[in-house]
Design an enzyme around this catalytic site. Structure first.
Site, short mmCIF file in Angstrom:
data_model
loop_
_atom_site.label_atom_id
_atom_site.label_comp_id
_atom_site.label_asym_id
_atom_site.label_seq_id
_atom_site.Cartn_x
_atom_site.Cartn_y
_atom_site.Cartn_z
N SER A 1 0.84 -1.20 0.00
CA SER A 1 0.00 0.00 0.00
C SER A 1 0.87 1.25 0.00
O SER A 1 1.98 1.25 0.55
CB SER A 1 -0.85 -0.01 1.27
OG SER A 1 -1.42 1.25 1.49
N TYR B 1 -1.67 0.16 10.31
CA TYR B 1 -1.89 -0.57 9.04
C TYR B 1 -0.70 -0.37 8.10
O TYR B 1 -0.13 -1.34 7.57
CB TYR B 1 -3.18 -0.07 8.38
CG TYR B 1 -3.32 -0.50 6.95
CD1 TYR B 1 -3.64 -1.82 6.64
CD2 TYR B 1 -3.09 0.40 5.91
CE1 TYR B 1 -3.73 -2.22 5.32
CE2 TYR B 1 -3.20 0.00 4.59
CZ TYR B 1 -3.52 -1.31 4.30
OH TYR B 1 -3.60 -1.73 3.00
N LYS C 1 2.34 -3.12 6.62
CA LYS C 1 2.73 -3.35 5.21
C LYS C 1 4.23 -3.13 5.04
O LYS C 1 4.91 -3.87 4.33
CB LYS C 1 1.93 -2.42 4.28
CG LYS C 1 0.44 -2.72 4.24
CD LYS C 1 0.16 -4.04 3.55
CE LYS C 1 -1.31 -4.41 3.54
NZ LYS C 1 -1.58 -5.73 2.96
#
Ligand code: UDP
Length: 349
Positions: free
Chosen positions: A136, A160, A164
């Protein structure tokens, strides 16, 4: 495009080599994973979905076998890898709501980091050496300059984004130690739906702009809240780089092909941005929805959402040059048209 003997293009020749290869798709019942399964099946691969159905949908598994399971269940992963002996893995399974990652970081470290580690160790033990990872643009954090290139410093803001980032690091470390070949694809704002209406976005709860705005137009949802109109952007609302899910799926197949050129016996970990390279504000998205549907989007202005950067636009020239990626569906109009079409026909949640 390179052309080989007998008039076959280089990509045709590679497709012949890969024909009927099994690819394990973790999270294949999810939004992007299901589009990828369709893209793989159309190109002669057999996508085996591995999904725990916490957020995925059974109706979304249409293009290959299903194996229900959780990444944390190492014994189950071992049995699935033994049974299907995939040539490569495409790894989508993850928790994805940025806001939830702030409130409940443990869930994200467990599902995204520990889950990926379990998968990588299983792959290592079954000598599976190729992985495409669903990453992402959240790995970059607040942009220092735009458009964002892959060289931009990585200072993720949310748990989050940090998960990643950590998994990308895991991939590089497994490359060095165990010879893993990996490509991480850093998506900007995935949007739109399969142009044939075979798959699309259904998140519970839905948090994304385009499906929420279309649901408001259709009368399935309350008026959209525009999350801030006081940003330092041309019209005051946030600007994002929307990229069509079908183009994202195609990039995964191209990444798989590209790994054929990685040197044998030596780990490689590459990363590519996937964005359309064009920013649209929330108000511009709503204006396009009005133009295409002929209906006003019911909307109210609300406060900013914490952690939302004002502007995010990606530079995907590396994917275009090195993977041969050529996004054909990522105009804002096509994204909205396909998402609107999906909303008329999608199965009940
Ligand atoms: N947004 C909005 N109202 C909503 C959801 C999103 O105004 O109900 C805005 C959000 O602030 C962001 C853009 O729409 O600028 C895209 O948000 P989305 O959640 O779709 O993706 P994100 O950029 O957070 O990954």
């Amino acid at each position: 495009m390179l052309t080989g003997c007998h008039g076959l293009t280089f990509m045709d020749a590679l497709r012949k080599v890969w024909f009927m290869s099994v690819i394990l798709v973790t999270g294949g019942a999810g939004y992007i994973g299901s589009h990828l399964c369709k893209a793989l099946a159309q190109r002669g691969f057999v996508p085996v979905t591995y999904d725990n159905f916490v957020t995925g949908h059974r109706w979304a598994v249409r293009w290959g076998p299903l194996e229900e399971g959780d990444l944390a269940d190492r014994a189950r992963l071992d049995r699935v890898l033994e049974r299907h002996r995939p040539a490569a893995v495409m790894h989508f399974a993850a928790s994805t709501f940025v806001g939830e990652s702030v409130a409940n970081p443990g869930k994200f470290y467990r599902n995204n980091v520990a889950g990926s580690l379990s998968l990588l160790e299983a792959m290592r033990d079954h000598a599976i050496q190729k992985l495409v990872f669903s990453s992402s643009c959240a790995v970059y954090g607040a942009p220092l300059q735009l458009p964002l290139t892959e060289a931009h410093p990585q200072r993720p803001v949310s748990p989050y984004g940090f998960t990643k980032h950590v998994v990308e690091r895991l991939l590089a470390d497994f490359g060095r130690a165990h010879g893993l070949h990996s490509i991480s694809l850093r998506y900007f704002n995935a949007a739109g739906a399969d142009p044939d209406g075979d798959a699309g976005e259904v998140h519970l709860p839905e948090t994304h702009l385009i499906p929420l705005a279309l649901a408001a137009v259709a009368g399935h949802a309350p008026p959209l809240t525009i999350l801030g109109t006081d940003y330092a952007t041309p019209d005051g609302s946030c600007v994002r780089d929307y990229v069509h899910v079908t183009d994202l799926a195609a990039a995964h197949v191209q990444a798989l092909m590209a790994m054929e050129h990685f040197p044998a016996g030596q780990g490689v970990a590459e990363a590519f941005n996937l964005g359309a390279g064009q920013g649209y504000s929330v108000l511009q998205v709503l204006a396009m929805i009005r133009q295409l549907t002929g209906r006003e989007v019911p909307a109210v202005v609300g406060p900013r959402r914490p952690g939302d950067p004002p502007l995010l636009v990606g530079d995907a020239s590396r994917a275009r040059q090195e993977l041969g990626w050529s996004p054909g569906y990522s105009s804002l109009a096509t994204i909205i048209e396909t998402a609107w079409n999906w909303m008329q026909h999608m199965p009940p949640a």
